[in-house]
Design an enzyme around this catalytic site. Structure first.
Site, PDB file in Angstrom:
ATOM      1  N   GLY A  46      10.599 -47.142   7.301  1.00 59.14           N
ATOM      2  CA  GLY A  46      12.051 -47.038   7.286  1.00 59.14           C
ATOM      3  C   GLY A  46      12.472 -45.581   7.305  1.00 59.14           C
ATOM      4  O   GLY A  46      11.707 -44.700   6.895  1.00 59.14           O
ATOM      5  N   GLN A  51      17.851 -38.303   6.096  1.00 59.78           N
ATOM      6  CA  GLN A  51      16.494 -37.754   6.152  1.00 59.78           C
ATOM      7  C   GLN A  51      16.260 -36.907   7.393  1.00 59.78           C
ATOM      8  O   GLN A  51      15.324 -36.119   7.447  1.00 59.78           O
ATOM      9  CB  GLN A  51      15.452 -38.888   6.113  1.00 59.78           C
ATOM     10  CG  GLN A  51      15.414 -39.630   4.786  1.00 59.78           C
ATOM     11  CD  GLN A  51      14.324 -40.678   4.787  1.00 59.78           C
ATOM     12  OE1 GLN A  51      14.543 -41.792   5.207  1.00 59.78           O
ATOM     13  NE2 GLN A  51      13.139 -40.310   4.331  1.00 59.78           N
ATOM     14  N   CYS A  93       7.794 -41.998   0.185  1.00 59.56           N
ATOM     15  CA  CYS A  93       8.953 -41.665   1.009  1.00 59.56           C
ATOM     16  C   CYS A  93       8.610 -40.458   1.864  1.00 59.56           C
ATOM     17  O   CYS A  93       8.016 -39.499   1.362  1.00 59.56           O
ATOM     18  CB  CYS A  93      10.141 -41.356   0.101  1.00 59.56           C
ATOM     19  SG  CYS A  93      11.618 -40.857   0.999  1.00 59.56           S
ATOM     20  N   LEU A  94       8.992 -40.509   3.143  1.00 59.28           N
ATOM     21  CA  LEU A  94       8.700 -39.394   4.045  1.00 59.28           C
ATOM     22  C   LEU A  94       9.386 -38.106   3.582  1.00 59.28           C
ATOM     23  O   LEU A  94       8.948 -37.018   3.928  1.00 59.28           O
ATOM     24  CB  LEU A  94       9.143 -39.747   5.474  1.00 59.28           C
ATOM     25  CG  LEU A  94       8.404 -40.942   6.111  1.00 59.28           C
ATOM     26  CD1 LEU A  94       9.073 -41.332   7.420  1.00 59.28           C
ATOM     27  CD2 LEU A  94       6.931 -40.616   6.329  1.00 59.28           C
ATOM     28  N   HIS A 135      15.342 -49.295  -0.708  1.00 60.67           N
ATOM     29  CA  HIS A 135      14.920 -47.889  -0.648  1.00 60.67           C
ATOM     30  C   HIS A 135      15.777 -47.111   0.364  1.00 60.67           C
ATOM     31  O   HIS A 135      16.291 -46.035   0.053  1.00 60.67           O
ATOM     32  CB  HIS A 135      13.430 -47.829  -0.270  1.00 60.67           C
ATOM     33  CG  HIS A 135      12.872 -46.451  -0.124  1.00 60.67           C
ATOM     34  ND1 HIS A 135      11.857 -45.958  -0.924  1.00 60.67           N
ATOM     35  CD2 HIS A 135      13.173 -45.447   0.744  1.00 60.67           C
ATOM     36  CE1 HIS A 135      11.584 -44.711  -0.557  1.00 60.67           C
ATOM     37  NE2 HIS A 135      12.355 -44.384   0.461  1.00 60.67           N
ATOM     38  N   GLU A 136      15.951 -47.682   1.559  1.00 62.90           N
ATOM     39  CA  GLU A 136      16.708 -46.976   2.609  1.00 62.90           C
ATOM     40  C   GLU A 136      18.198 -46.900   2.279  1.00 62.90           C
ATOM     41  O   GLU A 136      18.839 -45.872   2.524  1.00 62.90           O
ATOM     42  CB  GLU A 136      16.504 -47.645   3.977  1.00 62.90           C
ATOM     43  CG  GLU A 136      15.063 -47.662   4.486  1.00 62.90           C
ATOM     44  CD  GLU A 136      14.351 -46.324   4.391  1.00 62.90           C
ATOM     45  OE1 GLU A 136      15.001 -45.270   4.550  1.00 62.90           O
ATOM     46  OE2 GLU A 136      13.137 -46.334   4.136  1.00 62.90           O
ATOM     47  N   HIS A 139      19.022 -44.122   0.032  1.00 64.03           N
ATOM     48  CA  HIS A 139      19.152 -42.824   0.711  1.00 64.03           C
ATOM     49  C   HIS A 139      20.613 -42.558   1.101  1.00 64.03           C
ATOM     50  O   HIS A 139      21.078 -41.421   1.032  1.00 64.03           O
ATOM     51  CB  HIS A 139      18.303 -42.780   1.984  1.00 64.03           C
ATOM     52  CG  HIS A 139      16.868 -42.397   1.758  1.00 64.03           C
ATOM     53  ND1 HIS A 139      16.483 -41.175   1.241  1.00 64.03           N
ATOM     54  CD2 HIS A 139      15.714 -43.069   1.995  1.00 64.03           C
ATOM     55  CE1 HIS A 139      15.149 -41.115   1.178  1.00 64.03           C
ATOM     56  NE2 HIS A 139      14.659 -42.255   1.626  1.00 64.03           N
TER      57      HIS A 139
END
Ligand code: NI
Length: 170
Positions: A46, A51, A93-94, A135-136, A139
């Protein structure tokens, strides 16, 4: 389409709520396509617009494995309208390099959004998709999974991260 640079903690845009999307127009769809390409290249399951440095309520998701990957879900202005149960999953997480940690979230969520045609879309999800959606969507509120781990773990990570960034600068 192009692979975009993924911003990492402590970039300020990762800690701010994102703006609502007014309508789903061509440039936004192209952005979503580039985000999907970036997500697959990373690889990740995701990616949210902040991000890649974009202040818009947009996420792309693909929780499928291996050869089933390649059909990303684009969600414009997604919001959780119902949640139930509880589950714990080890997340990463990226934008939070070198950290995985158990996070407690709802086991099931119902999300409403606009799809790439700008039509309303409802997703009723459990399992990994439910976790990824939460999670997304976090963000888009300026929240990282780092905010959901124990205060000690968070403090240690911040210290380690800042040290690493200083080292990278030198
Ligand atoms: Ni993330």
């Amino acid at each position: 389409m192009a692979i975009m640079k993924i911003l990492t903690y402590p970039e300020p845009i990762l800690s701010r709520p994102c703006r609502e999307i007014v309508s789903v127009e061509r440039p936004l769809i192209e952005l979503a396509e580039s985000m999907a390409e970036t997500m697959y290249a990373a690889p990740g399951i995701g990616l949210a617009a902040p991000q890649v440095g974009v202040d818009q309520r947009l996420v792309v998701i693909d929780v499928k494995r291996d050869e089933e990957r390649g059909n990303p879900i684009f969600l414009f202005n997604p919001r959780i309208v119902a949640m139930s149960g509880e589950t714990v999953y080890e997340e990463g997480c990226l934008s939070v390099p070198d950290l995985v940690a158990d996070v407690t979230r709802a086991a099931r969520v119902v999300v409403e959004a606009w799809d790439r045609e700008g039509n309303p879309l409802t997703i009723d999800a459990d399992g990994l998709l439910a976790i990824c959606l939460q999670h997304e969507l976090d963000h888009l509120e300026g929240r990282l999974f780092l905010d959901k781990v124990s205060p000690l773990k968070r403090a240690l990570y911040k210290k380690r991260r800042l040290k690493q960034l200083k080292k990278d600068e030198a």
